[in-house]
Design an enzyme around this catalytic site. Structure first.
Site, PDB file in Angstrom:
ATOM      1  N   ASP A 292      43.803  42.168  38.305  1.00 57.59           N
ATOM      2  CA  ASP A 292      44.277  42.321  39.672  1.00 57.59           C
ATOM      3  C   ASP A 292      44.601  40.910  40.183  1.00 57.59           C
ATOM      4  O   ASP A 292      44.292  39.903  39.542  1.00 57.59           O
ATOM      5  CB  ASP A 292      43.221  43.031  40.540  1.00 57.59           C
ATOM      6  CG  ASP A 292      43.873  43.716  41.733  1.00 57.59           C
ATOM      7  OD1 ASP A 292      43.334  44.711  42.219  1.00 57.59           O
ATOM      8  OD2 ASP A 292      44.951  43.253  42.163  1.00 57.59           O
TER       9      ASP A 292
HETATM   10  C1  GLC Z   1      46.328  43.898  45.221  1.00 56.12           C
HETATM   11  C2  GLC Z   1      45.720  45.235  44.837  1.00 56.12           C
HETATM   12  C3  GLC Z   1      46.409  45.888  43.662  1.00 56.12           C
HETATM   13  C4  GLC Z   1      47.882  45.527  43.683  1.00 56.12           C
HETATM   14  C5  GLC Z   1      47.975  44.040  43.395  1.00 56.12           C
HETATM   15  C6  GLC Z   1      49.428  43.528  43.387  1.00 56.12           C
HETATM   16  O1  GLC Z   1      45.316  43.006  45.574  1.00 56.12           O
HETATM   17  O2  GLC Z   1      44.329  45.275  44.580  1.00 56.12           O
HETATM   18  O3  GLC Z   1      46.172  47.295  43.773  1.00 56.12           O
HETATM   19  O4  GLC Z   1      48.589  46.264  42.690  1.00 56.12           O
HETATM   20  O5  GLC Z   1      47.215  43.270  44.305  1.00 56.12           O
HETATM   21  O6  GLC Z   1      49.963  43.626  44.673  1.00 56.12           O
END
Ligand code: GLC
Length: 734
Positions: A292
């Site tokens: 993430d």
């Molecule tokens: C965010 C979220 C994730 C998302 C990623 C990219 O923090 O936790 O679900 O896909 O970053 O935006």
């Protein structure tokens, strides 16, 4: 569909490419970036945000700095082959960066452009928690397919969806992005989403790679507090949280995103039990895992890594293939491979997985989108909007109706509540591609339906109640429709709430509306279950409408006027009070199940039962269940029941089948959803519904991940929700 794997000739191409790549180019494939903001200030953008958050600079100062800022797309690093993926929604820029990667880098490996296309792109559908209330896998698949068409026209070939976190705690804001609390329904949802995003063959130009997130058990964060710690027995993980992940891997999902949280003390980002044992070994997953956003760097804050270099080593060795925006691999992995702190085999395995997905998507053959494709969905096609309306209508759940609904067109409606006339609020969390011009507010929807409606804001989630405005609106109205709930920002990421009652003075609005003596309909616009005990007791009609996407206004109008008979069934339990959270139907019995005696599992100051149970949803008609019987075959248990429409409206009922394993080597839930079937019934019509449960699906995992099928007594339940059921008991030997 089958598990993702490469065709032989594609696998050979990947191996040939791997042989040509330098260590630096290999590390580049594992580095994902978003455009960074530079200029106008002499610190990093992250530092600037921290300064703003901590009040070290004012909003005005921030605004001035941003005026001079630009986006840095790191073109030179792309040209050197040191970036493998970009998080971007800008088709022209995507083509430009792709051209650098393909035509100017040494090996011409295309970028993988990813974006959060969670519940639609330009055609925004209901939030996932709402869409799950349709219990309709055709709709789940169709909305993902439309999202893939629209996203791929922007050269987005990878979405960070479906989010398949089982969510049992309504305080957690990300419940809005989830398919709810039940592993079986979430499994139906996750399979359908993978089919919709990836198509039958992933290489199709209008298909995009799915990304199962967040692995794992992110929905179980302690106290519903986002990013918080998660602890549970492995058996709970495998029985209660991972079924939708396992199902979607079997369906062919090409990528997985690791969760921010730790799992039993080891952050998912660096957790070899989750990434290497469960996902890659036991599930046989051959796609790639992405962290993430900045999660590898966050392992230092977690206290599991001493610094970014340590986090880099721990992550790659745990099975984390791609680094989203931490720069950990970019800054440290090449050195770590060259000084043998990390083996070249470990690096090659991660790169092989990333290249496999790019190969399967057809990116090497078709890395660009044409001008025509980019413009294709500037105006949304009629069939996309129709699909959004169909899904929105079916996501609405009728929670209460004391002869107020449906309304008649000749009734004068006083529409109140700020959310009713805020077009962008229909989109909900994670609707980054949504455009105001496509959004239909509830007010607009009522006008389009030819209603006799006057509108007054009166009150909102963050604005005070104005009694005068309500009195003015209600003066010569026949009925008051009060739209109350949450703003989109009150759910989604980093949006945990400790009090689930209606925010602000909205309950005051309802009280004063009731005091006028006119019938009141509460239309809920929200991204999570709310604690509505007072509303349930006093408001005669309550519609759960979530944030339904661009066609919200038309969907709510269709249901209010009875053009569509509401059929939604809750994908999540609604607690009576916040203090009940986490609250879910498939819980163990305990040794002292709640009873009249003080010494049973209950509260002194609140009911134990939730306000609305999982699977609950009323209709403008009445369905009666009769003649429930079971029949055992060699491999399955067949359940048959007759459902009769006893009212004056045609409608669609979702017949639900639950099972209880009465005695096991682990305590088992008092009920588990094992099947459902939707049935359309005209007034007075009755139909026999047959549901079948494979015996092999009546087992469970223990902590050692052994799947156990144990002889014994089983109770089968059938009904229109998880509480009001008919039951039959049966003894089974496996
Ligand atoms: C965010 C979220 C994730 C998302 C990623 C990219 O923090 O936790 O679900 O896909 O970053 O935006």
């Amino acid at each position: 569909m089958a598990k993702f794997t490469l065709r032989e000739e594609q696998a050979l191409k990947v191996e040939e490419l791997l042989k040509k790549m330098t260590v630096a180019e290999k590390v580049g494939q594992l580095h994902q970036l978003s455009p960074s903001i530079v200029g106008g200030f002499d610190v990093s953008f992250e530092e600037l945000i921290e300064m703003l958050t901590e009040g070290r600079i004012t909003n005005e100062e921030f605004g001035q700095m941003m005026e001079g800022a630009e986006r840095d797309f790191h073109e030179e690093e792309i040209r050197e082959g040191r970036i493998g993926s970009f998080l971007l929604d800008d088709p022209e820029k995507a083509n430009e960066l792709q051209r650098i990667a393909v035509e100017e880098s040494r090996l011409g490996i295309p970028l993988l452009i990813g974006f959060d296309v969670i519940h639609g792109f330009q055609t925004v559908f209901p939030i996932p928690l709402g869409e799950a209330c349709t219990w309709n896998q055709e709709l789940f698949e169709a909305s993902a397919s439309i999202a893939a068409k629209e996203a791929s026209s922007h050269n987005i070939r990878w979405t960070f969806a479906p989010m398949v976190d089982i969510a049992r705690d309504a305080r957690w804001g990300r419940i809005s992005e989830s398919p709810g609390e039940d592993p079986y329904l979430a499994g139906v949802y996750s399979r359908a989403k993978v089919r919709g995003f990836q198509g039958k063959e992933p290489g199709g130009q209008e298909h995009i790679a799915a990304c199962l997130k967040h692995f794992a058990a992110y929905g179980a964060v302690e106290s519903g507090q986002d990013y918080n710690t998660v602890s549970m027995a492995h058996s709970m993980l495998h029985n209660g949280y991972l079924p939708p992940v396992k199902a979607a891997v079997e369906e062919g999902a090409m990528t997985v995103m690791a969760a921010f949280n730790d799992y039993n003390g080891v952050p998912c980002t660096v957790n070899p039990y989750l990434l290497r044992k469960v996902l890659k070994k036991d599930y046989g997953f051959e796609g790639f895992v992405v962290s993430d956003a900045t999660a590898i760097k966050e392992c230092v804050a977690h206290g599991i890594a001493a610094d970014l270099a340590d986090a880099s080593k721990k992550a790659i060795e745990a099975g984390m293939d791609m680094d989203m925006n931490s720069h950990a691999y970019h800054n440290h992995l090449e050195t770590q491979v060259e000084d043998k702190t990390v083996s070249i085999e470990t690096l090659n395995e991660a790169v092989r997985r990333v290249l496999s997905v790019k190969m399967a998507l057809g990116l090497f053959e078709r890395p660009y989108v044409s001008e025509e494709e980019m413009k294709r969905y500037e105006e949304l096609p009629k069939e996309h909007k129709e699909a959004a309306l169909e899904t929105a209508k079916r996501s609405i759940v009728l929670l209460k109706n004391e002869q107020v609904l449906p309304l008649r067109k000749d009734q004068k409606i006083a529409l109140v509540g700020e959310l009713a006339d805020m077009p962008m609020e229909v989109l909900g969390a994670w609707s980054l591609g949504g455009r105001e011009k496509d959004c239909v507010s509830i007010y607009q929807g009522l006008k389009d339906a030819g209603a006799s409606v006057t509108y007054q804001t009166c009150c909102g989630p963050e604005s005070d109640f104005c009694k005068e405005a309500l009195m003015e609106a209600a003066e010569d109205a026949d009925v008051i429709v009060a739209v109350v709930g949450e703003t989109s920002a009150m759910s989604g990421e980093a949006a945990s709430r400790s009090d689930l009652t209606l925010p602000g003075q909205q309950q005051e609005l309802l009280k004063e509306a009731l005091a006028t003596g006119k019938p009141v309909v509460a239309v809920l616009m929200n991204g999570r279950p709310l604690a509505l005990a007072w509303e349930q007791e006093h408001v005669p009609a309550i519609l759960e409408c979530w944030q339904l996407g661009i066609e919200m206004g038309h969907a709510v109008a269709d249901v209010l006027f009875g053009a569509y008979n509401p059929s939604g069934k809750l994908s999540c339990t609604f607690p009576a009070v916040t203090g009940q959270c986490p609250r879910y139907y498939n819980h163990p019995s305990t040794g002292r199940p709640a009873g009249k005696s003080k010494f049973t599992s209950r509260y002194l100051d609140a009911p134990l039962a939730p306000l609305y149970p999982f699977g609950y949803g009323l209709s403008y008609t009445e369905y009666r269940y009769e003649g429930f019987q079971l029949k055992e075959t060699e491999t399955a248990v067949l359940a048959q029941v007759t459902v009769r429409n006893e009212g004056s409206y045609g409608g669609e009922e979702t017949v639900q089948l639950y099972v209880r394993d009465v005695t096991g080597s682990l305590v088992r839930p008092v009920k588990e959803l094992k099947g459902f079937q939707k049935v359309r019934l005209s007034p007075g019509e009755a139909k026999k519904v047959l549901l079948s449960v494979e015996k092999k699906d009546l087992g469970f995992y223990n902590d050692e991940m052994e799947y156990l099928l144990e002889d014994g007594e089983f109770i089968f339940y059938v009904g229109g929700n998880s509480r009001d059921c008919m039951e039959q008991e049966i003894s089974l030997k496996f």
